[in-house]
Design an enzyme around this catalytic site. Sequence first.
Site, PDB file in Angstrom:
ATOM      1  N   SER A 153       0.866  -1.191   0.000  1.00 38.23           N
ATOM      2  CA  SER A 153       0.000   0.000   0.000  1.00 38.23           C
ATOM      3  C   SER A 153       0.897   1.233   0.000  1.00 38.23           C
ATOM      4  O   SER A 153       2.042   1.174   0.463  1.00 38.23           O
ATOM      5  CB  SER A 153      -0.863   0.012   1.257  1.00 38.23           C
ATOM      6  OG  SER A 153      -1.563   1.248   1.363  1.00 38.23           O
ATOM      7  N   TYR A 159      -1.902   0.642  10.721  1.00 41.70           N
ATOM      8  CA  TYR A 159      -1.862   0.142   9.334  1.00 41.70           C
ATOM      9  C   TYR A 159      -0.536   0.535   8.683  1.00 41.70           C
ATOM     10  O   TYR A 159       0.081  -0.267   7.970  1.00 41.70           O
ATOM     11  CB  TYR A 159      -3.051   0.707   8.556  1.00 41.70           C
ATOM     12  CG  TYR A 159      -3.214   0.167   7.150  1.00 41.70           C
ATOM     13  CD1 TYR A 159      -3.291  -1.203   6.897  1.00 41.70           C
ATOM     14  CD2 TYR A 159      -3.332   1.036   6.053  1.00 41.70           C
ATOM     15  CE1 TYR A 159      -3.460  -1.691   5.596  1.00 41.70           C
ATOM     16  CE2 TYR A 159      -3.503   0.564   4.764  1.00 41.70           C
ATOM     17  CZ  TYR A 159      -3.563  -0.803   4.539  1.00 41.70           C
ATOM     18  OH  TYR A 159      -3.732  -1.280   3.255  1.00 41.70           O
TER      19      TYR A 159
HETATM   20  N1  NAP Z   1      -8.662  -0.711  -1.018  1.00 45.37           N
HETATM   21  C1  NAP Z   1      -7.611   0.088  -0.872  1.00 45.37           C
HETATM   22  O1  NAP Z   1      -7.731   1.328  -0.906  1.00 45.37           O
HETATM   23  C2  NAP Z   1      -6.240  -0.504  -0.698  1.00 45.37           C
HETATM   24  C3  NAP Z   1      -5.143   0.332  -0.910  1.00 45.37           C
HETATM   25  C4  NAP Z   1      -3.859  -0.190  -0.763  1.00 45.37           C
HETATM   26  C5  NAP Z   1      -3.685  -1.496  -0.411  1.00 45.37           C
HETATM   27  N2  NAP Z   1      -4.779  -2.296  -0.185  1.00 45.37           N
HETATM   28  C6  NAP Z   1      -4.516  -3.688   0.180  1.00 45.37           C
HETATM   29  O2  NAP Z   1      -5.121  -4.505  -0.780  1.00 45.37           O
HETATM   30  C7  NAP Z   1      -5.354  -5.797  -0.230  1.00 45.37           C
HETATM   31  C8  NAP Z   1      -6.771  -6.247  -0.581  1.00 45.37           C
HETATM   32  O3  NAP Z   1      -7.698  -5.374   0.021  1.00 45.37           O
HETATM   33  P1  NAP Z   1      -9.049  -4.907  -0.699  1.00 45.37           P
HETATM   34  O4  NAP Z   1      -8.957  -3.455  -0.882  1.00 45.37           O
HETATM   35  O5  NAP Z   1      -9.359  -5.746  -1.863  1.00 45.37           O
HETATM   36  O6  NAP Z   1     -10.098  -5.122   0.504  1.00 45.37           O
HETATM   37  P2  NAP Z   1     -11.229  -6.249   0.743  1.00 45.37           P
HETATM   38  O7  NAP Z   1     -12.226  -6.185  -0.348  1.00 45.37           O
HETATM   39  O8  NAP Z   1     -11.662  -6.046   2.152  1.00 45.37           O
HETATM   40  O9  NAP Z   1     -10.424  -7.626   0.607  1.00 45.37           O
HETATM   41  C9  NAP Z   1      -9.612  -8.131   1.624  1.00 45.37           C
HETATM   42  C10 NAP Z   1      -9.403  -9.610   1.377  1.00 45.37           C
HETATM   43  O10 NAP Z   1      -8.499 -10.104   2.372  1.00 45.37           O
HETATM   44  C11 NAP Z   1      -9.034 -11.297   2.882  1.00 45.37           C
HETATM   45  N3  NAP Z   1      -8.601 -11.555   4.238  1.00 45.37           N
HETATM   46  C12 NAP Z   1      -8.700 -10.773   5.333  1.00 45.37           C
HETATM   47  N4  NAP Z   1      -8.221 -11.402   6.416  1.00 45.37           N
HETATM   48  C13 NAP Z   1      -7.811 -12.629   5.984  1.00 45.37           C
HETATM   49  C14 NAP Z   1      -7.237 -13.761   6.621  1.00 45.37           C
HETATM   50  N5  NAP Z   1      -6.985 -13.784   7.946  1.00 45.37           N
HETATM   51  N6  NAP Z   1      -6.937 -14.857   5.872  1.00 45.37           N
HETATM   52  C15 NAP Z   1      -7.194 -14.862   4.546  1.00 45.37           C
HETATM   53  N7  NAP Z   1      -7.742 -13.835   3.891  1.00 45.37           N
HETATM   54  C16 NAP Z   1      -8.050 -12.722   4.612  1.00 45.37           C
HETATM   55  C17 NAP Z   1     -10.549 -11.128   2.793  1.00 45.37           C
HETATM   56  O11 NAP Z   1     -11.174 -12.410   2.705  1.00 45.37           O
HETATM   57  P3  NAP Z   1     -11.998 -13.143   3.880  1.00 45.37           P
HETATM   58  O12 NAP Z   1     -12.601 -12.058   4.728  1.00 45.37           O
HETATM   59  O13 NAP Z   1     -12.997 -13.972   3.140  1.00 45.37           O
HETATM   60  O14 NAP Z   1     -10.970 -13.968   4.598  1.00 45.37           O
HETATM   61  C18 NAP Z   1     -10.682 -10.401   1.470  1.00 45.37           C
HETATM   62  O15 NAP Z   1     -10.752 -11.313   0.414  1.00 45.37           O
HETATM   63  C19 NAP Z   1      -5.053  -5.663   1.258  1.00 45.37           C
HETATM   64  O16 NAP Z   1      -3.777  -6.181   1.530  1.00 45.37           O
HETATM   65  C20 NAP Z   1      -5.081  -4.167   1.490  1.00 45.37           C
HETATM   66  O17 NAP Z   1      -4.298  -3.802   2.608  1.00 45.37           O
HETATM   67  C21 NAP Z   1      -6.041  -1.825  -0.336  1.00 45.37           C
END
Ligand code: NAP
Length: 257
Positions: free
Chosen positions: A146, A159
């Site tokens: 991120s 975070y």
């Molecule tokens: N959205 C943003 O603005 C943004 C920006 C920069 C980086 N990111 C990063 O992008 C990645 C994906 O996030 P997203 O934005 O797509 O959010 P999201 O829609 O909330 O997806 C998060 C995913 O992580 C999984 N997860 C959470 N805890 C877990 C665990 N203990 N074991 C296995 N899977 C787990 C969730 O699946 P389950 O709940 O089904 O386990 C879900 O599939 C993350 O690493 C986040 O930090 C996001």
Amino acid sequence: MSATQDNKQQDTNGKVAVVTGASSGIGEATAKALAAAGFRVVLGARRVERLEAVAEEIRAAGGQAGVVKLDVTSDADVAALAAAEPRVDVLVNNAGGAKGMESIEGAVEEKWRWMYEVNVLGTLRVTRALLPALKAAQGIVLTVGSIAGRQVYVGGAGYNAAKHGERALVEVLRQEVAADGIRVTEIDPGRVHTDFSLVRFDGDEAKAAAVYDGVESLTAGDIADIIVFAATLPHRVNIDFLQVTPIDQVGGAKPKK
Ligand SMILES: NC(=O)c1ccc[n+]([C@@H]2O[C@H](COP(=O)([O-])OP(=O)(O)OC[C@H]3O[C@@H](n4cnc5c(N)ncnc54)[C@H](OP(=O)(O)O)[C@@H]3O)[C@@H](O)[C@H]2O)c1
């Protein structure tokens, strides 16, 4: 002969891509995009019914997809994944997220622990378990970090610490496994419209919606396309990291609301 003539993307036939956190957002979009690019994808997350629905969509579109119940904080789940998938060409460490936006004075240790467990130790566990397969395949590890792992912001300390920690892990990994022929890439997105904020604010839909209100956000598909591009470059080409933001977040600029 053109200088770029041999620069074509890798053949994906018979190759396997594991995507953690594939039940929503960036992980879901990445699994779909990798399948469309020809990989057999293995989708991991805790919400198996959501994974099944995504896998079904992939198969309906002619792709190959399998599902595994994977909590990245569980050694048993990670060991089962490694045992079930002897071939891994691409690992996408995407599972992660944030909890809360308390100041340091009001920090909630439980939320800090959750963020460290999932983003840092989760990435460590899955990567370590799949390294033998990745070595054998001369594969690639792509981690979704991120911009929070490069810049800090008020209320972001837990975070920020987790994503800075995850980045340190990735940078050491790159140096340790280059000699094994494993490529290591980090994708560092800015604001992407997913369930990220819903998770961060414990299901508070109004608070989550306010994050994206009146500003431009990336889509999960934008990040997925970049991951497929990096994954399929010729083996000699390693992208260390890519920072990707919506245009109104460039350089950490505050978006005009
Ligand atoms: N959205 C943003 O603005 C943004 C920006 C920069 C980086 N990111 C990063 O992008 C990645 C994906 O996030 P997203 O934005 O797509 O959010 P999201 O829609 O909330 O997806 C998060 C995913 O992580 C999984 N997860 C959470 N805890 C877990 C665990 N203990 N074991 C296995 N899977 C787990 C969730 O699946 P389950 O709940 O089904 O386990 C879900 O599939 C993350 O690493 C986040 O930090 C996001």
